[in-house]
Design an enzyme around this catalytic site. Sequence first.
Site, PDB file in Angstrom:
ATOM      1  CE  LYS A  75      10.788  -5.858  -7.661  1.00  0.00           C
ATOM      2  NZ  LYS A  75      11.187  -5.157  -6.335  1.00  0.00           N
ATOM      3  NE  ARG A 126       9.948   0.093  -8.288  1.00  0.00           N
ATOM      4  CZ  ARG A 126       9.430  -0.194  -8.084  1.00  0.00           C
ATOM      5  NH1 ARG A 126      10.610  -0.215  -7.116  1.00  0.00           N
ATOM      6  NH2 ARG A 126       8.171  -0.618  -8.218  1.00  0.00           N
ATOM      7  NE  ARG A 150       2.070  -8.585  -4.256  1.00  0.00           N
ATOM      8  CZ  ARG A 150       3.228  -7.409  -4.963  1.00  0.00           C
ATOM      9  NH1 ARG A 150       4.616  -8.421  -4.742  1.00  0.00           N
ATOM     10  NH2 ARG A 150       3.046  -6.784  -5.004  1.00  0.00           N
ATOM     11  NE  ARG A 193       2.595  -1.982  -8.399  1.00  0.00           N
ATOM     12  CZ  ARG A 193       2.421  -3.066  -7.418  1.00  0.00           C
ATOM     13  NH1 ARG A 193       0.525  -3.739  -7.676  1.00  0.00           N
ATOM     14  NH2 ARG A 193       3.637  -4.098  -6.732  1.00  0.00           N
TER      15      ARG A 193
HETATM   16  P1  AMP Z   1       7.563  -2.085  -4.063  1.00  0.00           P
HETATM   17  O1  AMP Z   1       7.280  -2.711  -3.414  1.00  0.00           O
HETATM   18  O2  AMP Z   1       9.354  -2.506  -5.295  1.00  0.00           O
HETATM   19  O3  AMP Z   1       6.622  -3.422  -5.882  1.00  0.00           O
HETATM   20  O4  AMP Z   1       7.275  -0.848  -4.278  1.00  0.00           O
HETATM   21  C1  AMP Z   1       5.244  -0.428  -4.478  1.00  0.00           C
HETATM   22  C2  AMP Z   1       5.342   1.149  -4.545  1.00  0.00           C
HETATM   23  O5  AMP Z   1       6.153   1.791  -4.012  1.00  0.00           O
HETATM   24  C3  AMP Z   1       5.656   1.024  -6.012  1.00  0.00           C
HETATM   25  O6  AMP Z   1       4.815   0.788  -6.962  1.00  0.00           O
HETATM   26  C4  AMP Z   1       6.117   2.628  -6.243  1.00  0.00           C
HETATM   27  O7  AMP Z   1       5.079   3.785  -6.109  1.00  0.00           O
HETATM   28  C5  AMP Z   1       6.786   3.133  -4.570  1.00  0.00           C
HETATM   29  N1  AMP Z   1       8.660   2.779  -5.112  1.00  0.00           N
HETATM   30  C6  AMP Z   1       8.744   2.044  -4.103  1.00  0.00           C
HETATM   31  N2  AMP Z   1      10.417   2.068  -5.352  1.00  0.00           N
HETATM   32  C7  AMP Z   1      10.875   3.101  -5.677  1.00  0.00           C
HETATM   33  C8  AMP Z   1      11.243   4.019  -6.191  1.00  0.00           C
HETATM   34  N3  AMP Z   1      13.027   3.430  -6.173  1.00  0.00           N
HETATM   35  N4  AMP Z   1      10.936   5.136  -6.870  1.00  0.00           N
HETATM   36  C9  AMP Z   1       9.637   5.602  -7.020  1.00  0.00           C
HETATM   37  N5  AMP Z   1       8.416   4.488  -6.552  1.00  0.00           N
HETATM   38  C10 AMP Z   1       9.285   3.896  -5.936  1.00  0.00           C
END
Ligand code: AMP
Length: 189
Positions: free
Chosen positions: A13, A88, A127, A144
Amino acid sequence: MFIVFVGPPGAGKGTQARRIGRWLDVPHLSTGDMLREARHEKTDLGARATQYIDAGRLVPDELILDMVKDRIEQEDCQSGCLLDGFPRNVQQAQKLDQMLADRATPLNVVVEIQVEDDELRTRILKRAEIEGRADDTPDTVSRRLDVYRSQTEPVLAHYRKVDKVEPVDGQGTPDEIFERIASAIKKRS
Ligand code: AMP
Protein backbone atom coordinates in the site's frame (compact mmCIF):
# COMPACT_ATOMS: atom_id res chain seq x y z
CA MET A 1 -8.97 14.22 -6.00
CA PHE A 2 -9.49 12.59 -2.64
CA ILE A 3 -8.38 9.00 -2.67
CA VAL A 4 -8.19 6.47 0.16
CA PHE A 5 -5.92 3.42 0.02
CA VAL A 6 -6.98 0.42 2.08
CA GLY A 7 -5.15 -2.87 2.30
CA PRO A 8 -3.78 -5.34 4.82
CA PRO A 9 -0.29 -4.91 6.29
CA GLY A 10 2.29 -5.93 3.70
CA ALA A 11 0.01 -5.34 0.70
CA GLY A 12 2.42 -2.80 -0.75
CA LYS A 13 0.00 0.00 0.00
CA GLY A 14 2.67 2.51 1.03
CA THR A 15 4.88 1.95 -2.02
CA GLN A 16 2.00 2.22 -4.45
CA ALA A 17 0.41 5.16 -2.66
CA ARG A 18 3.66 7.15 -2.87
CA ARG A 19 3.93 6.38 -6.57
CA ILE A 20 0.29 7.26 -7.30
CA GLY A 21 0.73 10.49 -5.32
CA ARG A 22 3.64 11.50 -7.57
CA TRP A 23 1.72 10.50 -10.70
CA LEU A 24 -1.31 12.62 -9.75
CA ASP A 25 0.76 15.33 -8.07
CA VAL A 26 -1.27 15.21 -4.85
CA PRO A 27 0.15 14.94 -1.32
CA HIS A 28 0.54 11.42 0.04
CA LEU A 29 -0.58 11.25 3.68
CA SER A 30 0.40 8.09 5.49
CA THR A 31 -0.77 8.01 9.11
CA GLY A 32 1.75 5.21 9.80
CA ASP A 33 4.60 7.42 8.48
CA MET A 34 3.30 10.42 10.45
CA LEU A 35 3.25 8.36 13.65
CA ARG A 36 6.71 6.92 13.03
CA GLU A 37 7.99 10.44 12.43
CA ALA A 38 6.36 11.71 15.65
CA ARG A 39 7.99 8.85 17.48
CA HIS A 40 11.37 9.56 15.97
CA GLU A 41 11.08 13.23 16.91
CA LYS A 42 10.02 12.22 20.42
CA THR A 43 6.87 14.35 20.43
CA ASP A 44 4.10 13.80 22.95
CA LEU A 45 1.99 12.13 20.24
CA GLY A 46 4.90 9.85 19.34
CA ALA A 47 5.37 8.79 22.94
CA ARG A 48 1.67 8.06 23.39
CA ALA A 49 1.41 6.10 20.13
CA THR A 50 4.47 3.88 20.60
CA GLN A 51 2.95 1.18 22.81
CA TYR A 52 0.06 0.65 20.38
CA ILE A 53 2.23 0.52 17.28
CA ASP A 54 4.61 -1.99 18.84
CA ALA A 55 1.71 -4.18 19.95
CA GLY A 56 0.19 -4.12 16.44
CA ARG A 57 -2.96 -2.40 17.75
CA LEU A 58 -4.65 0.73 16.48
CA VAL A 59 -3.59 4.01 18.05
CA PRO A 60 -6.66 5.57 19.76
CA ASP A 61 -8.89 7.62 17.47
CA GLU A 62 -8.54 10.82 19.50
CA LEU A 63 -4.82 10.91 18.70
CA ILE A 64 -5.27 10.07 15.03
CA LEU A 65 -8.22 12.30 14.19
CA ASP A 66 -6.60 15.58 15.25
CA MET A 67 -3.41 14.65 13.44
CA VAL A 68 -5.28 13.96 10.17
CA LYS A 69 -7.57 16.97 10.50
CA ASP A 70 -4.60 19.33 10.99
CA ARG A 71 -2.87 17.86 7.98
CA ILE A 72 -5.76 17.87 5.50
CA GLU A 73 -6.62 21.44 6.42
CA GLN A 74 -3.26 22.60 5.11
CA GLU A 75 -3.00 24.52 1.87
CA ASP A 76 -1.48 21.72 -0.22
CA CYS A 77 -4.47 19.44 0.48
CA GLN A 78 -7.13 21.90 -0.61
CA SER A 79 -7.75 20.25 -3.95
CA GLY A 80 -7.07 16.74 -2.80
CA CYS A 81 -4.80 14.19 -1.22
CA LEU A 82 -4.16 10.53 -1.03
CA LEU A 83 -4.83 8.96 2.35
CA ASP A 84 -2.81 5.84 3.13
CA GLY A 85 -3.60 3.91 6.33
CA PHE A 86 -6.56 6.10 7.26
CA PRO A 87 -9.44 5.48 7.91
CA ARG A 88 -8.64 2.28 9.76
CA ASN A 89 -12.02 1.74 11.46
CA VAL A 90 -15.61 2.79 10.85
CA GLN A 91 -15.47 5.61 13.40
CA GLN A 92 -12.52 7.15 11.54
CA ALA A 93 -14.39 6.73 8.23
CA GLN A 94 -17.39 8.59 9.62
CA LYS A 95 -15.13 11.39 10.82
CA LEU A 96 -13.45 11.60 7.43
CA ASP A 97 -16.86 11.75 5.73
CA GLN A 98 -17.76 14.61 8.05
CA MET A 99 -14.49 16.48 7.40
CA LEU A 100 -14.96 16.19 3.65
CA ALA A 101 -18.65 17.14 3.82
CA ASP A 102 -17.76 20.24 5.85
CA ARG A 103 -15.50 21.47 3.08
CA ALA A 104 -17.72 20.18 0.26
CA THR A 105 -15.01 18.03 -1.30
CA PRO A 106 -16.29 14.55 -2.12
CA LEU A 107 -14.26 11.38 -1.77
CA ASN A 108 -13.54 10.04 -5.26
CA VAL A 109 -12.53 6.47 -4.62
CA VAL A 110 -11.38 3.93 -2.06
CA VAL A 111 -8.73 1.68 -3.60
CA GLU A 112 -8.76 -1.74 -1.95
CA ILE A 113 -5.51 -3.64 -2.47
CA GLN A 114 -6.13 -7.37 -2.17
CA VAL A 115 -3.36 -9.82 -1.28
CA GLU A 116 -3.66 -13.33 0.20
CA ASP A 117 -2.56 -13.94 3.80
CA ASP A 118 0.35 -16.30 3.04
CA GLU A 119 1.82 -13.83 0.59
CA LEU A 120 1.40 -11.00 3.14
CA ARG A 121 3.33 -12.84 5.82
CA THR A 122 6.17 -13.61 3.41
CA ARG A 123 6.37 -9.99 2.26
CA ILE A 124 6.31 -8.57 5.79
CA LEU A 125 9.03 -10.85 7.05
CA LYS A 126 11.16 -9.82 4.07
CA ARG A 127 10.44 -6.13 4.83
CA ALA A 128 11.45 -6.74 8.46
CA GLU A 129 14.92 -7.74 7.28
CA ILE A 130 15.29 -4.65 5.10
CA GLU A 131 13.65 -1.88 7.12
CA GLY A 132 13.91 -3.26 10.67
CA ARG A 133 10.44 -2.07 11.70
CA ALA A 134 9.68 -2.97 15.32
CA ASP A 135 6.12 -3.98 14.40
CA ASP A 136 7.13 -6.48 11.69
CA THR A 137 7.69 -9.46 14.03
CA PRO A 138 5.60 -12.64 13.44
CA ASP A 139 3.39 -12.10 16.52
CA THR A 140 2.72 -8.47 15.74
CA VAL A 141 2.01 -9.28 12.12
CA SER A 142 -0.69 -11.77 13.18
CA ARG A 143 -2.23 -9.15 15.46
CA ARG A 144 -2.16 -6.54 12.69
CA LEU A 145 -3.88 -8.96 10.31
CA ASP A 146 -6.56 -9.66 12.94
CA VAL A 147 -7.04 -5.93 13.48
CA TYR A 148 -7.35 -5.47 9.71
CA ARG A 149 -10.06 -8.15 9.42
CA SER A 150 -12.04 -7.02 12.44
CA GLN A 151 -11.71 -3.23 12.28
CA THR A 152 -10.57 -2.14 8.83
CA GLU A 153 -12.59 -4.48 6.59
CA PRO A 154 -15.81 -2.89 7.93
CA VAL A 155 -14.50 0.40 6.47
CA LEU A 156 -14.68 -1.25 3.04
CA ALA A 157 -18.27 -2.36 3.74
CA HIS A 158 -19.07 1.23 4.75
CA TYR A 159 -17.78 2.59 1.42
CA ARG A 160 -19.22 -0.26 -0.67
CA LYS A 161 -22.67 0.90 0.40
CA VAL A 162 -22.05 4.20 -1.38
CA ASP A 163 -20.26 2.52 -4.30
CA LYS A 164 -16.84 4.07 -3.67
CA VAL A 165 -14.69 0.93 -3.57
CA GLU A 166 -12.45 -0.24 -6.43
CA PRO A 167 -10.83 -3.60 -5.62
CA VAL A 168 -7.38 -4.13 -7.14
CA ASP A 169 -5.36 -7.33 -7.30
CA GLY A 170 -2.20 -6.57 -5.30
CA GLN A 171 -0.24 -9.57 -6.58
CA GLY A 172 2.20 -9.23 -9.45
CA THR A 173 5.06 -6.87 -10.26
CA PRO A 174 5.01 -3.32 -8.83
CA ASP A 175 4.47 -1.98 -12.39
CA GLU A 176 1.50 -4.28 -13.01
CA ILE A 177 -0.09 -3.27 -9.71
CA PHE A 178 0.53 0.42 -10.42
CA GLU A 179 -1.24 0.11 -13.80
CA ARG A 180 -4.24 -1.60 -12.21
CA ILE A 181 -4.53 1.10 -9.55
CA ALA A 182 -4.09 3.88 -12.11
CA SER A 183 -6.90 2.52 -14.27
CA ALA A 184 -9.18 2.09 -11.22
CA ILE A 185 -8.57 5.75 -10.35
CA LYS A 186 -9.11 6.95 -13.94
CA LYS A 187 -12.55 5.31 -13.89
CA ARG A 188 -13.47 7.49 -10.92
CA SER A 189 -11.95 10.81 -11.88
P1 AMP B 1 1.04 1.39 8.83
O1 AMP B 1 2.36 1.99 8.49
O2 AMP B 1 -0.11 2.05 8.10
O3 AMP B 1 1.03 -0.10 8.69
O4 AMP B 1 0.77 1.71 10.39
C1 AMP B 1 1.63 1.21 11.40
C2 AMP B 1 0.92 1.28 12.74
O5 AMP B 1 0.57 2.64 13.04
C3 AMP B 1 -0.40 0.53 12.83
O6 AMP B 1 -0.23 -0.84 13.13
C4 AMP B 1 -1.11 1.28 13.95
O7 AMP B 1 -0.58 0.93 15.22
C5 AMP B 1 -0.69 2.71 13.68
N1 AMP B 1 -1.64 3.41 12.78
C6 AMP B 1 -1.40 3.87 11.52
N2 AMP B 1 -2.48 4.47 11.02
C7 AMP B 1 -3.44 4.40 11.97
C8 AMP B 1 -4.80 4.83 12.05
N3 AMP B 1 -5.40 5.46 11.03
N4 AMP B 1 -5.48 4.57 13.20
C9 AMP B 1 -4.90 3.94 14.24
N5 AMP B 1 -3.65 3.50 14.22
C10 AMP B 1 -2.90 3.73 13.11
